[in-house]
Design a protein around this motif. Sequence first.
Motif, PDB file in Angstrom:
ATOM      1  N   CYS A   5     -27.067  16.183  -2.784  1.00 11.30           N
ATOM      2  CA  CYS A   5     -27.439  15.724  -4.121  1.00 11.30           C
ATOM      3  C   CYS A   5     -27.000  14.275  -4.306  1.00 11.30           C
ATOM      4  CB  CYS A   5     -26.786  16.600  -5.186  1.00 11.30           C
ATOM      5  SG  CYS A   5     -27.389  18.309  -5.177  1.00 11.30           S
ATOM      6  N   VAL A   6     -27.918  13.463  -4.766  1.00 13.86           N
ATOM      7  CA  VAL A   6     -27.600  12.061  -5.055  1.00 13.86           C
ATOM      8  C   VAL A   6     -27.802  11.812  -6.543  1.00 13.86           C
ATOM      9  CG1 VAL A   6     -28.199  11.261  -2.743  1.00 13.86           C
ATOM     10  CG2 VAL A   6     -29.947  11.298  -4.527  1.00 13.86           C
ATOM     11  N   ASP A   7     -27.133  10.785  -7.041  1.00 18.58           N
ATOM     12  CA  ASP A   7     -27.206  10.504  -8.476  1.00 18.58           C
ATOM     13  C   ASP A   7     -26.884   9.029  -8.708  1.00 18.58           C
ATOM     14  OD1 ASP A   7     -27.526  10.855 -11.162  1.00 18.58           O
ATOM     15  OD2 ASP A   7     -25.935  12.355 -11.398  1.00 18.58           O
ATOM     16  N   TYR A   8     -27.035   8.620  -9.956  1.00 23.42           N
ATOM     17  CA  TYR A   8     -26.628   7.273 -10.334  1.00 23.42           C
ATOM     18  C   TYR A   8     -25.135   7.091 -10.062  1.00 23.42           C
ATOM     19  CZ  TYR A   8     -30.967   7.406 -13.070  1.00 23.42           C
ATOM     20  OH  TYR A   8     -32.269   7.533 -13.467  1.00 23.42           O
ATOM     21  N   GLU A  34     -19.930   6.838  -5.954  1.00 20.12           N
ATOM     22  CA  GLU A  34     -21.305   6.474  -5.596  1.00 20.12           C
ATOM     23  C   GLU A  34     -22.265   7.654  -5.657  1.00 20.12           C
ATOM     24  OE1 GLU A  34     -20.759   4.736  -1.711  1.00 20.12           O
ATOM     25  OE2 GLU A  34     -20.642   2.723  -2.578  1.00 20.12           O
ATOM     26  N   HIS A  35     -21.758   8.876  -5.672  1.00 19.55           N
ATOM     27  CA  HIS A  35     -22.574  10.097  -5.735  1.00 19.55           C
ATOM     28  C   HIS A  35     -23.596  10.160  -4.604  1.00 19.55           C
ATOM     29  CE1 HIS A  35     -20.811  11.525  -9.466  1.00 19.55           C
ATOM     30  NE2 HIS A  35     -20.976  10.309  -9.992  1.00 19.55           N
ATOM     31  N   ASN A  36     -23.085   9.958  -3.378  1.00 18.11           N
ATOM     32  CA  ASN A  36     -23.860  10.137  -2.138  1.00 18.11           C
ATOM     33  C   ASN A  36     -25.013   9.148  -1.962  1.00 18.11           C
ATOM     34  OD1 ASN A  36     -22.305  12.425  -1.272  1.00 18.11           O
ATOM     35  ND2 ASN A  36     -23.450  13.665  -2.766  1.00 18.11           N
ATOM     36  N   SER A  37     -25.022   8.097  -2.736  1.00 21.59           N
ATOM     37  CA  SER A  37     -26.006   7.026  -2.548  1.00 21.59           C
ATOM     38  C   SER A  37     -25.257   5.704  -2.643  1.00 21.59           C
ATOM     39  CB  SER A  37     -27.102   7.090  -3.615  1.00 21.59           C
ATOM     40  OG  SER A  37     -28.026   6.022  -3.449  1.00 21.59           O
ATOM     41  N   THR A  40     -25.556  -0.733  -3.713  1.00 22.87           N
ATOM     42  CA  THR A  40     -26.131  -1.889  -3.011  1.00 22.87           C
ATOM     43  C   THR A  40     -25.694  -3.215  -3.620  1.00 22.87           C
ATOM     44  OG1 THR A  40     -28.125  -1.718  -4.382  1.00 22.87           O
ATOM     45  CG2 THR A  40     -28.145  -0.593  -2.241  1.00 22.87           C
ATOM     46  N   ASN A  87     -27.459   1.601  -7.176  1.00 23.74           N
ATOM     47  CA  ASN A  87     -27.752   2.227  -5.880  1.00 23.74           C
ATOM     48  C   ASN A  87     -29.236   2.571  -5.811  1.00 23.74           C
ATOM     49  OD1 ASN A  87     -28.071   4.564  -7.367  1.00 23.74           O
ATOM     50  ND2 ASN A  87     -26.249   5.617  -6.555  1.00 23.74           N
ATOM     51  N   SER A  88     -29.637   3.369  -4.817  1.00 21.96           N
ATOM     52  CA  SER A  88     -31.061   3.669  -4.635  1.00 21.96           C
ATOM     53  C   SER A  88     -31.635   4.500  -5.773  1.00 21.96           C
ATOM     54  CB  SER A  88     -31.273   4.401  -3.302  1.00 21.96           C
ATOM     55  OG  SER A  88     -30.576   5.643  -3.304  1.00 21.96           O
ATOM     56  N   VAL A  89     -30.782   5.180  -6.519  1.00 20.98           N
ATOM     57  CA  VAL A  89     -31.257   5.989  -7.643  1.00 20.98           C
ATOM     58  C   VAL A  89     -31.482   5.120  -8.878  1.00 20.98           C
ATOM     59  CG1 VAL A  89     -30.741   7.976  -9.125  1.00 20.98           C
ATOM     60  CG2 VAL A  89     -30.048   7.990  -6.714  1.00 20.98           C
TER      61      VAL A  89
END
Length: 229
Positions: A5-8, A34-37, A40, A87-89
């Motif tokens: 699971c990724v998140d903001y 970072e919640h797995n993301s 950047t 991040n990517s989210v």
Amino acid sequence: MALLCVDYPDPPMDLEVSDPDKRSIRLTWIPGDEHNSPVTEFLVQFEEDRWEPGQWQNLSSYPRDLNSVILPLSPFVNYQFRVIAINSVGKSRPSRPSQRYQTSGASPDAIPSGLKGWGTKNTNMEISWEPLLNTEQNGPNLHYSVWWRRKDTGEEWNNVTTVGAKHIVHDTETYVPYEIKLQARNDFGPGPESNIIIGYSGEDKPTAPPTDLHVSILTAPRSTSTGPR
């Protein structure tokens, strides 16, 4: 198979300002989860309470491996800062604001842009320019010194000081070129002078009809041809 699971990202924490200088300050923060993301970049924003209180504006972006940076600042601004992680989210919520930091004043650095002079009537010339931005004023009591003189006459400069962004020169001759220059000033002193530009007083209709008219009648040359006899 386990789902990842990724998140903001969580907002950065514990903002601290240090190493104050006339035109800069160091801002340090602790990154949030970072919640797995992976984060950047970090976006630093500022708010000032003199001209647009409560309005947050982007200042600078920094790569993910930085959490202590030197921020470039303008004089005579009462800053506070906040940081957003990306991040990517997407973007995190903004961090809690830092404590405020007031930079000292200075004379203007900027030259007003868009300087021009043109006639709105046949007996005047309107000189105008773009006013400095709030964060370019650098100190209290911003005003502008304007100079003008007729081009190629060797006469002395005329001068006026105004808080507005235009000045009208009255009782000019019709369609005369003028040299014009401009300078911003505040209570700390004058800024740099602009380059000299050329403006013109107003135009007018012709005062007399054309004279010494000549009319020439042009005739086409004759052409002849001869054939065999």
